[in-house]
Design an enzyme around this catalytic site. Sequence first.
Site, short mmCIF file in Angstrom:
data_model
loop_
_atom_site.label_atom_id
_atom_site.label_comp_id
_atom_site.label_asym_id
_atom_site.label_seq_id
_atom_site.Cartn_x
_atom_site.Cartn_y
_atom_site.Cartn_z
N ARG A 1 -0.84 7.26 6.63
CA ARG A 1 -0.52 7.22 5.20
C ARG A 1 -0.99 8.48 4.49
O ARG A 1 -0.45 8.88 3.48
CB ARG A 1 -1.22 6.04 4.52
N LYS B 1 16.66 4.10 2.46
CA LYS B 1 17.29 3.97 3.79
C LYS B 1 18.53 3.10 3.61
O LYS B 1 18.58 1.94 4.01
CB LYS B 1 16.29 3.29 4.73
N LYS C 1 0.81 -1.20 0.00
CA LYS C 1 0.00 0.00 0.00
C LYS C 1 0.86 1.26 0.00
O LYS C 1 0.42 2.33 -0.39
CB LYS C 1 -0.89 0.02 1.26
N GLY C 2 2.08 1.16 0.51
CA GLY C 2 2.88 2.33 0.83
C GLY C 2 3.15 3.30 -0.31
O GLY C 2 3.24 4.50 -0.11
N GLU D 1 8.10 2.28 -5.59
CA GLU D 1 8.05 1.91 -4.18
C GLU D 1 8.10 3.16 -3.30
O GLU D 1 8.54 4.23 -3.73
CB GLU D 1 9.26 1.02 -3.84
N ASP D 2 7.68 3.00 -2.06
CA ASP D 2 7.77 4.12 -1.12
C ASP D 2 9.18 4.24 -0.55
O ASP D 2 9.76 5.31 -0.52
CB ASP D 2 6.73 3.98 0.01
N ASP E 1 14.36 -0.29 2.34
CA ASP E 1 14.92 -0.35 3.69
C ASP E 1 15.99 -1.46 3.70
O ASP E 1 17.12 -1.23 3.28
CB ASP E 1 13.76 -0.61 4.65
N PHE F 1 12.17 5.42 11.96
CA PHE F 1 10.88 4.94 11.47
C PHE F 1 10.04 6.14 11.01
O PHE F 1 9.67 7.00 11.81
CB PHE F 1 10.14 4.14 12.54
P1 IMP Z 1 12.40 -3.65 3.01
O1 IMP Z 1 11.88 -4.93 2.43
O2 IMP Z 1 13.08 -3.87 4.34
O3 IMP Z 1 13.28 -2.88 2.06
O4 IMP Z 1 11.18 -2.76 3.40
C1 IMP Z 1 10.37 -2.28 2.50
C2 IMP Z 1 9.00 -1.97 3.07
O5 IMP Z 1 8.98 -1.78 4.49
C3 IMP Z 1 8.58 -0.66 2.49
O6 IMP Z 1 7.93 -0.85 1.26
C4 IMP Z 1 7.68 -0.08 3.55
O7 IMP Z 1 6.38 -0.49 3.32
C5 IMP Z 1 8.20 -0.66 4.84
N1 IMP Z 1 9.04 0.34 5.56
C6 IMP Z 1 10.40 0.40 5.58
N2 IMP Z 1 10.83 1.43 6.33
C7 IMP Z 1 9.71 2.06 6.79
C8 IMP Z 1 9.50 3.21 7.61
O8 IMP Z 1 10.42 3.90 8.09
N3 IMP Z 1 8.20 3.54 7.87
C9 IMP Z 1 7.15 2.82 7.37
N4 IMP Z 1 7.31 1.75 6.58
C10 IMP Z 1 8.58 1.35 6.30
MG MG Z 2 6.17 -0.53 0.56
#
Ligand code: IMP
Ligand code: MG
Length: 172
Positions: free
Chosen positions: A163, A129, A40-41, A96-97, A100, A150
């Site tokens: 959101r 990030k 959803k992000g 993507e949003d 991380d 966060f």
């Molecule tokens: P990854 O798989 O660890 O790269 O994380 C990706 C997903 O985690 C993103 O698409 C977000 O939905 C969520 N996410 C990562 N960091 C944050 C944050 O700081 N706030 C809220 N959602 C996050």
């Molecule tokens: Mg996401």
Amino acid sequence: MENLKILFTEEQIQTRIKEIADEINQLYKDEEIIAICVLKGAVLFAVDLVKHLKMPLKMEFIRLSSYGHGTTSSGKVHAVDISLPDLNDKNVLIIEDIVDTGLTAKFLLDFINGNFKTKSTKFCSLLDKKISRATDVEPDYYGFEVDDKFLVGYGLDDEGYCRNLKYIGYKN
Ligand code: IMP
Ligand code: MG
């Protein structure tokens, strides 16, 4: 939400989105693309970004989840809905949003590359990030590099809330 510190204002976000859109417009020129919004992000970012894209474009939506509950990555990516059209020979732009750990991005890229022979696949994330990365995935385009905090707002949620904020912030 109380005590939110603003990291990026609405104006900063929108200005940066126009800059990213310019780069993407230059890359593809008039070639058709399929923009895949990762729900959803990324929904707010995707909606604002595509408004500035000038090539013929189709939008697709998939839903992945990795965070589950809490504010640290679960380490597992769950494909809630990953139904996609035939992407063979298509220019694919993933929207993507935030990247991380990079696990979500890697999961998605592996899925697309494993199932299709695209013409090109690019990954565009509003936030990067970098410090939290646990994979070797890097977005082709990103809006802002962020610290290991966060973040909420502009698509990013805290237990489903926030959101809808026009800005991005963090709890103080
Ligand atoms: P990854 O798989 O660890 O790269 O994380 C990706 C997903 O985690 C993103 O698409 C977000 O939905 C969520 N996410 C990562 N960091 C944050 C944050 O700081 N706030 C809220 N959602 C996050
Ligand atoms: Mg996401």
